[in-house]
Design an enzyme around this catalytic site. Structure first.
Site, PDB file in Angstrom:
ATOM      1  N   ASP A 191     -32.436  13.969  77.613  1.00 21.54           N
ATOM      2  CA  ASP A 191     -32.309  15.432  77.750  1.00 21.54           C
ATOM      3  C   ASP A 191     -32.362  16.192  76.421  1.00 21.54           C
ATOM      4  O   ASP A 191     -33.085  17.184  76.310  1.00 21.54           O
ATOM      5  CB  ASP A 191     -31.011  15.828  78.466  1.00 21.54           C
ATOM      6  CG  ASP A 191     -30.991  15.412  79.922  1.00 21.54           C
ATOM      7  OD1 ASP A 191     -32.058  14.966  80.424  1.00 21.54           O
ATOM      8  OD2 ASP A 191     -29.934  15.514  80.554  1.00 21.54           O
ATOM      9  N   ASP A 230     -34.653  19.721  83.714  1.00 19.67           N
ATOM     10  CA  ASP A 230     -34.511  19.940  82.275  1.00 19.67           C
ATOM     11  C   ASP A 230     -35.675  20.779  81.732  1.00 19.67           C
ATOM     12  O   ASP A 230     -36.443  21.362  82.489  1.00 19.67           O
ATOM     13  CB  ASP A 230     -34.429  18.594  81.557  1.00 19.67           C
ATOM     14  CG  ASP A 230     -33.195  17.800  81.981  1.00 19.67           C
ATOM     15  OD1 ASP A 230     -32.130  18.415  82.153  1.00 19.67           O
ATOM     16  OD2 ASP A 230     -33.311  16.575  82.157  1.00 19.67           O
ATOM     17  N   LYS A 274     -24.959   8.340  88.620  1.00 19.89           N
ATOM     18  CA  LYS A 274     -25.706   9.571  88.862  1.00 19.89           C
ATOM     19  C   LYS A 274     -24.862  10.490  89.722  1.00 19.89           C
ATOM     20  O   LYS A 274     -24.713  10.299  90.923  1.00 19.89           O
ATOM     21  CB  LYS A 274     -27.024   9.249  89.571  1.00 19.89           C
ATOM     22  CG  LYS A 274     -28.032  10.394  89.553  1.00 19.89           C
ATOM     23  CD  LYS A 274     -28.730  10.502  88.222  1.00 19.89           C
ATOM     24  CE  LYS A 274     -29.878  11.508  88.270  1.00 19.89           C
ATOM     25  NZ  LYS A 274     -30.515  11.686  86.976  1.00 19.89           N
ATOM     26  N   VAL A 325     -27.639   0.448  83.592  1.00 23.13           N
ATOM     27  CA  VAL A 325     -26.528   0.942  82.774  1.00 23.13           C
ATOM     28  C   VAL A 325     -25.354  -0.034  82.812  1.00 23.13           C
ATOM     29  O   VAL A 325     -25.035  -0.711  81.842  1.00 23.13           O
ATOM     30  CB  VAL A 325     -26.061   2.336  83.262  1.00 23.13           C
ATOM     31  CG1 VAL A 325     -24.983   2.891  82.317  1.00 23.13           C
ATOM     32  CG2 VAL A 325     -27.224   3.313  83.366  1.00 23.13           C
ATOM     33  N   SER A 326     -24.704  -0.117  83.977  1.00 24.64           N
ATOM     34  CA  SER A 326     -23.382  -0.731  84.052  1.00 24.64           C
ATOM     35  C   SER A 326     -23.357  -2.216  83.753  1.00 24.64           C
ATOM     36  O   SER A 326     -22.365  -2.723  83.207  1.00 24.64           O
ATOM     37  CB  SER A 326     -22.773  -0.479  85.434  1.00 24.64           C
ATOM     38  OG  SER A 326     -23.569  -1.039  86.455  1.00 24.64           O
ATOM     39  N   THR A 364     -45.528  -9.005 118.590  1.00 24.11           N
ATOM     40  CA  THR A 364     -45.621  -9.663 119.885  1.00 24.11           C
ATOM     41  C   THR A 364     -46.407  -8.825 120.886  1.00 24.11           C
ATOM     42  O   THR A 364     -46.455  -7.602 120.809  1.00 24.11           O
ATOM     43  CB  THR A 364     -44.219  -9.940 120.444  1.00 24.11           C
ATOM     44  OG1 THR A 364     -43.516  -8.695 120.616  1.00 24.11           O
ATOM     45  CG2 THR A 364     -43.424 -10.834 119.514  1.00 24.11           C
ATOM     46  N   CYS A 422     -36.224 -10.706 122.257  1.00 23.07           N
ATOM     47  CA  CYS A 422     -35.070 -11.054 121.414  1.00 23.07           C
ATOM     48  C   CYS A 422     -34.938 -12.564 121.266  1.00 23.07           C
ATOM     49  O   CYS A 422     -34.601 -13.078 120.200  1.00 23.07           O
ATOM     50  CB  CYS A 422     -33.790 -10.483 122.010  1.00 23.07           C
ATOM     51  SG  CYS A 422     -33.786  -8.685 122.206  1.00 23.07           S
TER      52      CYS A 422
END
Length: 540
Positions: free
Chosen positions: A76, A95, A146, A209-210, A416, A466
């Site tokens: 920024d 920005d 964020k 980051v973390s 199917t 299924c």
């Protein structure tokens, strides 16, 4: 610039955040540990730091980065970047306007931009190659770094749309990094799944980051990340993803493996299917368990030869399903996903898309309506959970839809119908930054058809589709380490279709057909003579 900006390595991009630092660690400490262990680009992102402190900190980190010949980007703050002669700036959508930033920076500095929409790609393409050098694609997953997110997490599929837009708009100069919620448990999957539709590019790097900034041992954490990014194979199941020309001998071997291993098939499935699915599983030499208990999912996933059938016909709590997906992915056990009624309602659409974003599935099975919707090759939403309105669609179109789903989710997709389509988009688990699938597209994905003529009574019983999922989960769960996934899936569909035809010749109505189908599966499975099965396999 410490190096020409055209030579920047975006593969492991560290973004700083001082608010995450462990006790006794400084930002400088964490950046240094990252650089020593493979970080290739650093961005200082300090939203709450005053200008003087930011400049002082920036000068220290710039000197450190340049010792490792790694560029330093400032988030920024164009003024700070200019003051310390940083190597570039990264800005967001809200920005300073990009043309103004570029004018201030000059032509030789790196300019990055946060992008989450195809329209933003079109804008940067219109500016041409002298404006944006790279984009941060995201956010991919929910993240705590964020605040006040304006866009929903896009997942790998959203990132793939951005990559496709870059190719469509011929923005070949623009590099890309994925960002947002990226951790060791999903990095390989992101690289694996994020590809442009023309197969010519994947993301160029991972921004995070973390996992470094918050780590008590940033050196070892970075080394782990480096190895993941350098990897060439995403091994998410404990058997082989290699291609195969499936034949009766292959299928016979798969059946033998299942007989010897007696896999546990964990069903998270709709209530109508549970009893029938359990009996189908038993008929196929496997052990069924019906569980939506979140606390036991991890224990079940650790059982040798376990597999998970995830069927969203009845909607279990999302947190429970996610826990199961995470566990089976962690222990490299197969997950068969049946997104029932994929887009029939907004609730189902959101749930199914959330799950598709959350994990890696070895097989995605659906009827023609579901597969067409997943491939984005149909208009509007489904009506109910059954296939409808696809009678006039050509086999070629359904084959392409199946190939598209397989390519998009890097899975084995099963569509199917009277003709079943099976496409293998796993690419042998190969992953690589930047190169995508080396130009291989959905149209090139290997695809099989399985045909046995019409079996109308199949549509007159509940949970027939299924229970095909149960059959696939049995054969995948029983594979040994040298077993091949596509052989198990093709074999499962061929077995189920052959049993359906056999049962239809014995049944007096749809009530007895249920019983006859289970008996036919038991008989064909135990005889294990796929060369005599009536359903025929062809490769397109």
């Amino acid at each position: 610039m410490i190096i020409p900006k055209q030579q920047v390595d975006y593969s492991l991009y560290l973004v700083t955040d001082s608010s995450m630092l462990p006790p006794g660690k400084t930002l400088y400490d964490q950046v240094k540990a990252g650089l020593e262990n493979g970080v290739t680009l650093v961005q200082i992102r300090e939203k709450d730091t005053d200008t003087k402190s930011f400049i002082e900190e920036g000068l220290q980190v710039r000197e450190l980065c340049h010792q490792f010949k790694v560029p330093l980007i400032i988030n920024d703050r164009v003024d700070v970047a200019l003051a310390i002669d940083a190597d570039g700036v990264h800005v967001g959508q809200d920005d300073m306007p990009i043309p103004m930033v570029r004018k201030l920076l000059g032509p030789d500095k790196i300019l990055g931009w946060s992008v989450g929409l195809v329209s933003e790609v079109e804008e940067l393409a219109n500016w041409g190659p002298d404006m944006i050098d790279y984009i941060g694609i995201g956010t991919l997953f929910p993240t705590l770094t964020k605040k006040n997110q304006k866009k929903s997490p896009m997942g790998p599929q959203g990132a793939s749309d951005i990559l496709t837009a870059l190719e469509t708009n011929q923005a070949s100069w623009c590099k890309t990094v994925g960002i947002g919620g990226l951790h060791p448990d999903c990095i390989e999957r992101v690289i694996y799944q994020c590809n442009s539709s023309n197969g010519r590019r994947s993301i160029d790097g991972i921004a995070l980051v973390s996992d470094i900034m918050a780590s008590p041992n940033a050196s070892s954490s970075t080394a782990v990340l480096r190895e993941l990014i350098r990897g060439t194979n995403f091994k998410y199941v404990n058997f082989q993803l290699t291609p195969s020309d499936v034949n009766a001998s292959n299928v016979r071997d798969v059946i033998s493996q299942v007989k010897n291993s007696r896999p546990l098939v964990h069903h998270m499935t709709n209530k109508v299917h549970q009893n029938f699915g359990a009996n189908v599983t038993l008929a196929l030499g496997s052990s069924p368990i019906m569980s939506e208990v979140e606390s036991e999912a991890r224990d079940l996933a650790q059982i040798p030869q376990a597999s998970l059938l995830l069927n969203t016909g009845s909607v279990a709590p999302a947190a429970t399903i996610k826990t199961a997906i995470r566990a089976y992915n962690e222990f490299k056990r197969p997950i068969v996903f049946d997104p029932v009624g994929y887009s029939a309602t907004q609730t189902r659409l959101i749930l199914n898309d959330t799950l598709l974003t959350f994990g890696q599935f070895i097989c995605i099975k659906g009827n023609s309506s579901e597969i067409l919707s997943l491939a984005r090759m149909t208009e509007g939403k489904m009506k109910g959970v059954d296939a409808a309105g696809t009678d006039l669609i050509t086999k070629e179109y359904l084959a392409l839809a199946t190939q598209t789903v397989a390519y998009k989710y890097k899975t084995i997709a099963v569509c199917t119908g009277e003709t079943d389509f099976i496409a293998d988009g796993t690419f042998a688990g190969k992953i690589q930054l930047s190169e995508g699938t080396e130009g291989v597209t959905a149209n090139d994905v290997p695809c099989y058809t399985i045909e046995n003529g019409p079996i109308p009574i199949m549509g007159d019983i509940t949970a027939s589709g299924c229970s095909l999922g149960s059959t696939i989960a049995c054969l995948l769960g029983g594979l040994k380490e040298d077993g091949i996934a596509i052989e198990a899936v093709v074999g499962a569909v061929q077995l189920y279709k052959s049993a359906g035809k056999l049962a239809s010749t014995r049944a007096r109505g749809n009530g007895s057909f249920h019983v006859e189908l289970i008996d036919a599966l038991y008989q064909l499975f135990n005889e294990n003579k796929p060369e005599e099965w009536t359903a025929k396999v062809n490769r397109l």
